[in-house]
Design an enzyme around this catalytic site. Sequence first.
Site, PDB file in Angstrom:
ATOM      1  N   LYS A  78       0.824  -1.212   0.000  1.00  0.00           N
ATOM      2  CA  LYS A  78       0.000   0.000   0.000  1.00  0.00           C
ATOM      3  C   LYS A  78       0.866   1.273   0.000  1.00  0.00           C
ATOM      4  O   LYS A  78       0.377   2.348  -0.351  1.00  0.00           O
ATOM      5  CB  LYS A  78      -0.963   0.013   1.191  1.00  0.00           C
ATOM      6  CG  LYS A  78      -0.327   0.170   2.543  1.00  0.00           C
ATOM      7  CD  LYS A  78      -1.399   0.244   3.622  1.00  0.00           C
ATOM      8  CE  LYS A  78      -0.787   0.459   4.994  1.00  0.00           C
ATOM      9  NZ  LYS A  78      -1.813   0.616   6.033  1.00  0.00           N
ATOM     10  N   ASP A  79       2.151   1.148   0.388  1.00  0.00           N
ATOM     11  CA  ASP A  79       3.065   2.293   0.377  1.00  0.00           C
ATOM     12  C   ASP A  79       3.875   2.390  -0.908  1.00  0.00           C
ATOM     13  O   ASP A  79       4.651   3.332  -1.082  1.00  0.00           O
ATOM     14  CB  ASP A  79       4.043   2.211   1.558  1.00  0.00           C
ATOM     15  CG  ASP A  79       3.361   2.362   2.902  1.00  0.00           C
ATOM     16  OD1 ASP A  79       2.375   3.112   2.978  1.00  0.00           O
ATOM     17  OD2 ASP A  79       3.801   1.716   3.872  1.00  0.00           O
ATOM     18  N   ARG A 127      -7.773   8.658   3.854  1.00  0.00           N
ATOM     19  CA  ARG A 127      -8.749   7.650   3.443  1.00  0.00           C
ATOM     20  C   ARG A 127      -9.604   7.191   4.628  1.00  0.00           C
ATOM     21  O   ARG A 127     -10.838   7.117   4.532  1.00  0.00           O
ATOM     22  CB  ARG A 127      -8.018   6.443   2.840  1.00  0.00           C
ATOM     23  CG  ARG A 127      -8.920   5.236   2.576  1.00  0.00           C
ATOM     24  CD  ARG A 127      -8.094   4.012   2.201  1.00  0.00           C
ATOM     25  NE  ARG A 127      -7.173   3.595   3.258  1.00  0.00           N
ATOM     26  CZ  ARG A 127      -7.524   2.840   4.305  1.00  0.00           C
ATOM     27  NH1 ARG A 127      -8.767   2.433   4.433  1.00  0.00           N
ATOM     28  NH2 ARG A 127      -6.630   2.488   5.206  1.00  0.00           N
ATOM     29  N   ARG A 128      -8.953   6.881   5.738  1.00  0.00           N
ATOM     30  CA  ARG A 128      -9.700   6.455   6.912  1.00  0.00           C
ATOM     31  C   ARG A 128     -10.536   7.597   7.469  1.00  0.00           C
ATOM     32  O   ARG A 128     -11.694   7.404   7.838  1.00  0.00           O
ATOM     33  CB  ARG A 128      -8.733   5.938   7.986  1.00  0.00           C
ATOM     34  CG  ARG A 128      -8.083   4.612   7.619  1.00  0.00           C
ATOM     35  CD  ARG A 128      -7.083   4.172   8.677  1.00  0.00           C
ATOM     36  NE  ARG A 128      -6.424   2.933   8.284  1.00  0.00           N
ATOM     37  CZ  ARG A 128      -5.136   2.673   8.486  1.00  0.00           C
ATOM     38  NH1 ARG A 128      -4.357   3.581   9.061  1.00  0.00           N
ATOM     39  NH2 ARG A 128      -4.625   1.520   8.098  1.00  0.00           N
ATOM     40  N   ARG A 145       0.824   9.627  14.052  1.00  0.00           N
ATOM     41  CA  ARG A 145       2.024   9.158  13.348  1.00  0.00           C
ATOM     42  C   ARG A 145       2.837   8.254  14.259  1.00  0.00           C
ATOM     43  O   ARG A 145       2.578   8.119  15.433  1.00  0.00           O
ATOM     44  CB  ARG A 145       2.879  10.359  12.903  1.00  0.00           C
ATOM     45  CG  ARG A 145       2.254  11.232  11.826  1.00  0.00           C
ATOM     46  CD  ARG A 145       2.135  10.555  10.475  1.00  0.00           C
ATOM     47  NE  ARG A 145       3.334   9.829  10.101  1.00  0.00           N
ATOM     48  CZ  ARG A 145       4.441  10.386   9.582  1.00  0.00           C
ATOM     49  NH1 ARG A 145       4.465  11.686   9.352  1.00  0.00           N
ATOM     50  NH2 ARG A 145       5.485   9.661   9.263  1.00  0.00           N
ATOM     51  N   ARG A 151       1.956   4.135  18.176  1.00  0.00           N
ATOM     52  CA  ARG A 151       0.539   4.489  18.061  1.00  0.00           C
ATOM     53  C   ARG A 151      -0.289   3.825  19.162  1.00  0.00           C
ATOM     54  O   ARG A 151      -1.166   4.452  19.762  1.00  0.00           O
ATOM     55  CB  ARG A 151       0.021   4.091  16.676  1.00  0.00           C
ATOM     56  CG  ARG A 151       0.698   4.835  15.549  1.00  0.00           C
ATOM     57  CD  ARG A 151       0.144   4.434  14.193  1.00  0.00           C
ATOM     58  NE  ARG A 151       0.994   4.934  13.111  1.00  0.00           N
ATOM     59  CZ  ARG A 151       0.605   5.074  11.862  1.00  0.00           C
ATOM     60  NH1 ARG A 151      -0.625   4.753  11.508  1.00  0.00           N
ATOM     61  NH2 ARG A 151       1.426   5.533  10.939  1.00  0.00           N
ATOM     62  N   CYS A 239      -0.245   7.070  -2.968  1.00  0.00           N
ATOM     63  CA  CYS A 239      -0.495   6.065  -1.937  1.00  0.00           C
ATOM     64  C   CYS A 239      -1.310   6.616  -0.767  1.00  0.00           C
ATOM     65  O   CYS A 239      -2.015   5.867  -0.100  1.00  0.00           O
ATOM     66  CB  CYS A 239       0.830   5.536  -1.382  1.00  0.00           C
ATOM     67  SG  CYS A 239       1.942   4.868  -2.627  1.00  0.00           S
TER      68      CYS A 239
END
Length: 291
Positions: A78-79, A127-128, A145, A151, A239
Amino acid sequence: MKLTIATRGSKLALWQAEWVKKRLENLGHEVDLKIVTTTGDKILDKPLASIGGKGLFIKEVEEALLRGEAQIAVHSLKDFPTQYDKEHFTLAAIPKREAVEDVFLSQNYETLAELPHNAVVGTSSIRRAMQLKAFRDDLVITDLRGNVDTRINKLKNGEYDAIILAYAGIKRLGLTKEIKYFEILDTDIMIPAMGQGALGIETINDEKVIEAVRPLNDFRTQVEVTIERDFVDELNLGCHAPVGVNAKIMIDDSIKIKAALLKNDKLVKKELVISFDEWQEAGREFAREFK
């Protein structure tokens, strides 16, 4: 064959590199790791999208390949940008992917739906954030981040009522029981990022190296993520853009594609089911419905 894998130094990146290393060793290769620090690892006080989304976790890794310090890089797919330097590199293998969903984590609330009014939710992903707002427009979305451990510690320290992370990373690191409440988010609520849950094995353009890693490729995963990556590429998005897309091969070999895109400050969501033999053009054709 003697091979070196370039990898970021986070726990998740190292887990992924070690996973590939073991499989290459099982094929008879001698494999070392080369740890590289990327721009995305260095800048932790700004949202990803604000520091130039494309290739934040890739550039320095590819430079190590160009210098001959390694022949292989393992990325969270995804990156990995849809546009990359194909003169020097090849996306040589995409192994069978892990769970694609995002997960809700909280110390005090069992589910996303049970969060109180104006609850603070942490995520670094536009996106989230856009899909959270569509589901619950009262939520306060704040940037989050750092690596997975960082996190989770911020959540435990009470900085957020909940955080949203990729399920694949939590599973790979064995952290599903680190937090009291854990909810896998249905893709009807939270459509994942392109390639989420999958690894991308990038190599230098050396046929011997490409042939060495090719046995790790999973064709069904390759089909799904190619649709997703073509969708994002057709829309010329990066991305970390406000877009979610997921392709899933069903039991009957049909393919269900879901996508969500923030367009003119409005969330647009669509779904499509195609036959398997249509997969090669499906991502681009579906993307054109969003233009």
